[in-house]
Design a protein around this motif. Structure first.
Motif, PDB file in Angstrom:
ATOM      1  N   GLY A  13      53.657  59.682  45.794  1.00  0.00           N
ATOM      2  CA  GLY A  13      52.565  60.812  45.948  1.00  0.00           C
ATOM      3  C   GLY A  13      52.821  62.080  46.760  1.00  0.00           C
ATOM      4  O   GLY A  13      52.357  62.630  47.034  1.00  0.00           O
ATOM      5  N   VAL A  14      53.813  61.608  47.475  1.00  0.00           N
ATOM      6  CA  VAL A  14      54.339  62.775  48.360  1.00  0.00           C
ATOM      7  C   VAL A  14      55.301  63.189  48.719  1.00  0.00           C
ATOM      8  O   VAL A  14      56.267  62.493  47.687  1.00  0.00           O
ATOM      9  CB  VAL A  14      53.750  61.601  50.069  1.00  0.00           C
ATOM     10  N   GLY A  15      55.665  64.594  48.989  1.00  0.00           N
ATOM     11  CA  GLY A  15      56.961  64.812  49.365  1.00  0.00           C
ATOM     12  C   GLY A  15      58.446  64.137  50.301  1.00  0.00           C
ATOM     13  O   GLY A  15      56.943  63.484  51.026  1.00  0.00           O
ATOM     14  N   ARG A  16      59.342  64.551  50.574  1.00  0.00           N
ATOM     15  CA  ARG A  16      59.706  63.808  51.405  1.00  0.00           C
ATOM     16  C   ARG A  16      60.203  63.895  52.674  1.00  0.00           C
ATOM     17  O   ARG A  16      60.407  63.256  53.566  1.00  0.00           O
ATOM     18  CB  ARG A  16      61.927  64.357  50.698  1.00  0.00           C
ATOM     19  N   ASP A  17      59.125  65.179  53.529  1.00  0.00           N
ATOM     20  CA  ASP A  17      59.063  65.340  53.961  1.00  0.00           C
ATOM     21  C   ASP A  17      57.999  65.385  54.940  1.00  0.00           C
ATOM     22  O   ASP A  17      57.329  65.897  56.061  1.00  0.00           O
ATOM     23  CB  ASP A  17      59.314  66.711  54.902  1.00  0.00           C
ATOM     24  N   SER A  18      57.286  64.148  54.335  1.00  0.00           N
ATOM     25  CA  SER A  18      55.349  63.758  54.558  1.00  0.00           C
ATOM     26  C   SER A  18      55.809  63.307  56.051  1.00  0.00           C
ATOM     27  O   SER A  18      56.604  62.543  56.224  1.00  0.00           O
ATOM     28  CB  SER A  18      55.293  63.153  53.606  1.00  0.00           C
ATOM     29  N   ASP A  20      53.495  60.956  59.374  1.00  0.00           N
ATOM     30  CA  ASP A  20      53.067  59.312  59.323  1.00  0.00           C
ATOM     31  C   ASP A  20      52.325  59.589  58.502  1.00  0.00           C
ATOM     32  O   ASP A  20      51.770  58.574  58.329  1.00  0.00           O
ATOM     33  CB  ASP A  20      53.261  58.957  60.590  1.00  0.00           C
ATOM     34  N   LYS A  21      51.036  60.804  59.234  1.00  0.00           N
ATOM     35  CA  LYS A  21      49.542  60.531  58.926  1.00  0.00           C
ATOM     36  C   LYS A  21      49.161  60.467  57.470  1.00  0.00           C
ATOM     37  O   LYS A  21      48.172  59.959  56.598  1.00  0.00           O
ATOM     38  CB  LYS A  21      48.582  61.985  59.280  1.00  0.00           C
ATOM     39  N   VAL A  22      49.950  61.382  56.571  1.00  0.00           N
ATOM     40  CA  VAL A  22      50.207  62.080  55.322  1.00  0.00           C
ATOM     41  C   VAL A  22      50.259  60.648  54.485  1.00  0.00           C
ATOM     42  O   VAL A  22      50.273  59.947  53.450  1.00  0.00           O
ATOM     43  CB  VAL A  22      51.050  63.073  54.860  1.00  0.00           C
ATOM     44  N   LEU A  23      51.630  59.884  54.778  1.00  0.00           N
ATOM     45  CA  LEU A  23      51.865  58.516  53.975  1.00  0.00           C
ATOM     46  C   LEU A  23      50.999  57.672  54.640  1.00  0.00           C
ATOM     47  O   LEU A  23      50.545  56.322  53.337  1.00  0.00           O
ATOM     48  CB  LEU A  23      53.450  58.025  55.098  1.00  0.00           C
ATOM     49  N   LYS A  24      49.890  57.879  55.162  1.00  0.00           N
ATOM     50  CA  LYS A  24      49.664  56.436  55.635  1.00  0.00           C
ATOM     51  C   LYS A  24      48.469  56.468  55.084  1.00  0.00           C
ATOM     52  O   LYS A  24      47.451  55.906  54.007  1.00  0.00           O
ATOM     53  CB  LYS A  24      49.219  56.424  57.196  1.00  0.00           C
ATOM     54  N   ASP A  25      47.922  57.804  54.353  1.00  0.00           N
ATOM     55  CA  ASP A  25      46.701  58.510  54.252  1.00  0.00           C
ATOM     56  C   ASP A  25      46.456  58.274  52.579  1.00  0.00           C
ATOM     57  O   ASP A  25      45.889  57.631  51.709  1.00  0.00           O
ATOM     58  CB  ASP A  25      45.993  59.912  53.915  1.00  0.00           C
ATOM     59  N   ALA A  26      48.131  58.574  51.873  1.00  0.00           N
ATOM     60  CA  ALA A  26      48.781  58.299  50.460  1.00  0.00           C
ATOM     61  C   ALA A  26      48.326  56.874  50.108  1.00  0.00           C
ATOM     62  O   ALA A  26      48.034  56.155  49.060  1.00  0.00           O
ATOM     63  CB  ALA A  26      49.636  58.919  50.431  1.00  0.00           C
ATOM     64  N   TYR A  27      48.714  56.083  51.020  1.00  0.00           N
ATOM     65  CA  TYR A  27      48.776  54.326  51.335  1.00  0.00           C
ATOM     66  C   TYR A  27      47.856  54.241  50.598  1.00  0.00           C
ATOM     67  O   TYR A  27      47.507  53.051  50.409  1.00  0.00           O
ATOM     68  CB  TYR A  27      49.925  53.711  52.115  1.00  0.00           C
ATOM     69  N   ARG A  28      47.019  54.138  51.592  1.00  0.00           N
ATOM     70  CA  ARG A  28      45.483  54.195  51.963  1.00  0.00           C
ATOM     71  C   ARG A  28      44.907  54.316  50.551  1.00  0.00           C
ATOM     72  O   ARG A  28      43.899  52.965  50.018  1.00  0.00           O
ATOM     73  CB  ARG A  28      44.748  54.328  53.166  1.00  0.00           C
ATOM     74  N   LYS A  29      44.888  55.200  49.970  1.00  0.00           N
ATOM     75  CA  LYS A  29      44.092  55.753  49.087  1.00  0.00           C
ATOM     76  C   LYS A  29      44.479  55.002  47.513  1.00  0.00           C
ATOM     77  O   LYS A  29      43.613  54.599  46.817  1.00  0.00           O
ATOM     78  CB  LYS A  29      44.752  57.205  48.705  1.00  0.00           C
ATOM     79  N   LEU A  30      46.406  54.452  48.073  1.00  0.00           N
ATOM     80  CA  LEU A  30      46.017  53.776  46.337  1.00  0.00           C
ATOM     81  C   LEU A  30      46.185  51.753  46.146  1.00  0.00           C
ATOM     82  O   LEU A  30      45.597  52.066  45.567  1.00  0.00           O
ATOM     83  CB  LEU A  30      48.167  53.645  46.898  1.00  0.00           C
ATOM     84  N   ALA A  31      46.068  52.076  47.869  1.00  0.00           N
ATOM     85  CA  ALA A  31      45.307  50.405  47.869  1.00  0.00           C
ATOM     86  C   ALA A  31      44.524  50.190  47.846  1.00  0.00           C
ATOM     87  O   ALA A  31      43.922  49.196  47.761  1.00  0.00           O
ATOM     88  CB  ALA A  31      45.678  50.001  49.665  1.00  0.00           C
ATOM     89  N   MET A  32      43.728  51.577  48.059  1.00  0.00           N
ATOM     90  CA  MET A  32      41.857  51.335  47.981  1.00  0.00           C
ATOM     91  C   MET A  32      41.677  51.257  45.845  1.00  0.00           C
ATOM     92  O   MET A  32      41.116  50.374  45.343  1.00  0.00           O
ATOM     93  CB  MET A  32      41.327  52.444  48.252  1.00  0.00           C
ATOM     94  N   GLU A  33      43.004  51.793  45.492  1.00  0.00           N
ATOM     95  CA  GLU A  33      42.595  52.226  44.053  1.00  0.00           C
ATOM     96  C   GLU A  33      42.750  51.092  43.169  1.00  0.00           C
ATOM     97  O   GLU A  33      42.516  50.634  42.318  1.00  0.00           O
ATOM     98  CB  GLU A  33      43.269  53.227  43.167  1.00  0.00           C
ATOM     99  N   CYS A  34      44.445  50.722  43.579  1.00  0.00           N
ATOM    100  CA  CYS A  34      44.720  49.281  42.740  1.00  0.00           C
ATOM    101  C   CYS A  34      44.902  47.952  43.576  1.00  0.00           C
ATOM    102  O   CYS A  34      45.018  47.120  43.402  1.00  0.00           O
ATOM    103  CB  CYS A  34      45.829  49.468  42.651  1.00  0.00           C
ATOM    104  N   HIS A  35      43.686  47.899  44.466  1.00  0.00           N
ATOM    105  CA  HIS A  35      43.469  46.388  45.471  1.00  0.00           C
ATOM    106  C   HIS A  35      43.790  45.404  44.323  1.00  0.00           C
ATOM    107  O   HIS A  35      42.204  45.584  43.283  1.00  0.00           O
ATOM    108  CB  HIS A  35      42.705  46.253  46.021  1.00  0.00           C
ATOM    109  N   PRO A  36      43.886  44.818  44.136  1.00  0.00           N
ATOM    110  CA  PRO A  36      43.108  43.905  42.923  1.00  0.00           C
ATOM    111  C   PRO A  36      41.424  43.431  42.872  1.00  0.00           C
ATOM    112  O   PRO A  36      41.137  42.912  42.189  1.00  0.00           O
ATOM    113  CB  PRO A  36      44.305  42.634  43.154  1.00  0.00           C
ATOM    114  N   ASP A  37      41.254  43.094  44.270  1.00  0.00           N
ATOM    115  CA  ASP A  37      39.962  42.617  43.559  1.00  0.00           C
ATOM    116  C   ASP A  37      38.952  43.802  43.236  1.00  0.00           C
ATOM    117  O   ASP A  37      37.987  43.155  42.875  1.00  0.00           O
ATOM    118  CB  ASP A  37      39.649  42.759  45.867  1.00  0.00           C
ATOM    119  N   ARG A  38      39.674  44.948  43.224  1.00  0.00           N
ATOM    120  CA  ARG A  38      38.664  46.018  42.686  1.00  0.00           C
ATOM    121  C   ARG A  38      39.252  45.864  41.178  1.00  0.00           C
ATOM    122  O   ARG A  38      38.868  46.524  40.405  1.00  0.00           O
ATOM    123  CB  ARG A  38      38.809  47.508  42.653  1.00  0.00           C
TER     124      ARG A  38
END
Ligand SMILES: [Zn+2]
Ligand SMILES: [Zn+2]
Length: 375
Positions: A13-18, A20-38
Motif C-alpha cells: 500500500g505504498v507509492g513506487r517512490d517510497s 526505506d522508512k515508508v516501506l518499513k512502516d507499511a510492512y510493520r503495520k501489515l505484519a502486526m495486523e496479519c500476524h498469525p499469532d493475532r
C-alpha cells in the motif's frame, strides 16, 4: 505458478517512490495486523502476512527493487513459491521483535546452541593524553585499565561451586520455551533463567552472584613516534571478557596530544613563527632557533619579506609508519620598532632620505609577498 500475483507496492500500500522508512512502516503495520499469532486459524491473514514479507524482502533490497521495477516479478526469484523461507526475509526477526517482543520467530538454531553460544567480549575505549614531545619521540607507558574479569571461584557462573546451581523449574533446563501457532514455531528464551537452563540457588560468595569481578589491570602501551590526536592504538583481546568461552574484546587507546606552545602541527609538518627586526630582514641574518631537535642555526636571506617563511627539511613530525619525517616551516614576522632611541631615530631618518619612496597603491602586491618562501 501464480498468474494473478499482486504488485509488491500494492501489497504494502505504498507509492513506487517510497523511501526505506515508508516501506518499513507499511510492512510493520501489515505484519502486526496479519500476524498469525493475532489471527489464529485465519488462513487469509496468514497468506497476507507471507505476501507482505515477500514484498518487503524485495523492495527493501536496493538491487532486488531495481530489478523488480524494471522487470516486475520476472526480475526477482520468487521466495514464496514453495512455502515460506524465513532466511530470505531481512529485518523480519527485527520487526517482529519490535512488535511482539520476542526474538527470531522461526527458531533458527537449537536450544542447546542458544544457551551456550560463545560471545565475544565488548571493546573498551581508553582515553590517554600525552605531551607533544612524546607524540614526536614515541613513548612506552603503563596504564591502569579497569575491566571485568571472570570470577575464579565460580568460573563466571555466579553460583557457589558444587551445589549453587539447580535446574530451572520453568523450562526444565532447556533454556527456552516454545510456542506453536499456525505455521510459526516461536521460541522464546526462558525468562525465569534468562536462557541458561539453570538458576542460582546459592550465589557465589566471592562475586555475590555476578560471575565477574572488577579489577584494575596494568598494561604497557607502546606509542610510536608521529601519532596525533585521534590516533587509536588497538590492544588485542584486552577488552571485556567474552561469555561462554568467547574471546575477549579489544582495548582501544585513543590519543589526545597536548598542543605545543610554540610549534603547531599540520599533517606531518611543523610550523612556528620567529620575529625579526627590519634590519635583519633587509640585510639577512643568522639566528639560533631552539627546535624540538635542539638548537639549529638558521640563515635568513637578505631581503626577507614579512610573511615569508623558511623551510627546514626533515625537522617535522615522523611518519607513524617509520619512514621519514615532515618539514619545519619558520614563518618570519618582521616587527617594526614602535619606540625608537635617539640614535635609532637618527639612523631611520637617514634611511628615509636614502630609500626610494614607493607609495603607489598596489593591492595585489601585499598578497604576492606572503607567498614568498625560501628553501
Ligand atoms: Zn528456564
Ligand atoms: Zn563468583
Amino acid at each position: 505458478m501464480n498468474v494473478t500475483k499482486r504488485d509488491y507496492y500494492e501489497i504494502l500500500g505504498v507509492g513506487r517512490d517510497s523511501d526505506d522508512k515508508v516501506l518499513k512502516d507499511a510492512y510493520r503495520k501489515l505484519a502486526m495486523e496479519c500476524h498469525p499469532d493475532r489471527n489464529p486459524g485465519d488462513h487469509t491473514a496468514e497468506e497476507r502476512f507471507k505476501e507482505a514479507a515477500e514484498a518487503y524482502s524485495v523492495l527493501s533490497d536496493g538491487q532486488k527493487r531495481a530489478a523488480y521495477d524494471r522487470f516486475g516479478h520476472q526480475g526477482v526469484p520468487s521466495a514464496a513459491g514453495n512455502g515460506f523461507d524465513a532466511a530470505g526475509f531481512p529485518d523480519l526477526a527485527d520487526i517482529l521483535s519490535d512488535v511482539f517482543g520476542f526474538g527470531d520467530p522461526f527458531g533458527r538454531g537449537h536450544a542447546g546452541q542458544r544457551r551456550t553460544r560463545a560471545q565475544r567480549g565488548e571493546d573498551v575505549r581508553y582515553d590517554l593524553e600525552i605531551a607533544f614531545e612524546d607524540s614526536m619521540n614515541g613513548l612506552s607507558i603503563d596504564i591502569q585499565v579497569p575491566r571485568m574479569e571472570e570470577c575464579g571461584r565460580c568460573s563466571g557462573k555466579g553460583a557457589e561451586p558444587e551445589d549453587g546451581l539447580t535446574t530451572c523449574p520453568i523450562c526444565r533446563g532447556r533454556g527456552e520455551v516454545i510456542y506453536q501457532q499456525a505455521f510459526l514455531s516461536v521460541r522464546r528464551a526462558c525468562s525465569q533463567c534468562g536462557g541458561r537452563g539453570q538458576i542460582i540457588r546459592r550465589p557465589c560468595k566471592e562475586c555475590k552472584g555476578e560471575g565477574y569481578l572488577r579489577r584494575e589491570r596494568k598494561l604497557k602501551v607502546n606509542i610510536p613516534p608521529g601519532v596525533d590526536t585521534g590516533t587509536q592504538l588497538r590492544l588485542s583481546q584486552e577488552g571485556q571478557p567474552g561469555a561462554n568461552g568467547g574471546p575477549p574484546g579489544d582495548l582501544y587507546v585513543v590519543l589526545k596530544v597536548t598542543p605545543h606552545p610554540i610549534f603547531e602541527r599540520q599533517d606531518h609538518n611543523l610550523h612556528c613563527t620567529v620575529p625579526i627586526n627590519p634590519a635583519q630582514a633587509a640585510l639577512g641574518a643568522t639566528i639560533d632557533l631552539l627546535t624540538l631537535d635542539g638548537l639549529q642555526t638558521i640563515k635568513i636571506p637578505e631581503g626577507a619579506q614579512p610573511g615569508s617563511m623558511l623551510r627546514i627539511k626533515g625537522l617535522g613530525m615522523p611518519h607513524v609508519s617509520g619512514s621519514g619525517r615532515g618539514d619545519l616551516f619558520v614563518h618570519l614576522d618582521v616587527r617594526i620598532p614602535s619606540k625608537l632611541s635617539r640614535e635609532q631615530r637618527r639612523l631611520f631618518e637617514q634611511l628615509r632620505d636614502l630609500l626610494p619612496a614607493e607609495n603607489e597603491p598596489s593591492g595585489k602586491g601585499i598578497f604576492n609577498k606572503v607567498k614568498d618562501y625560501f628553501m
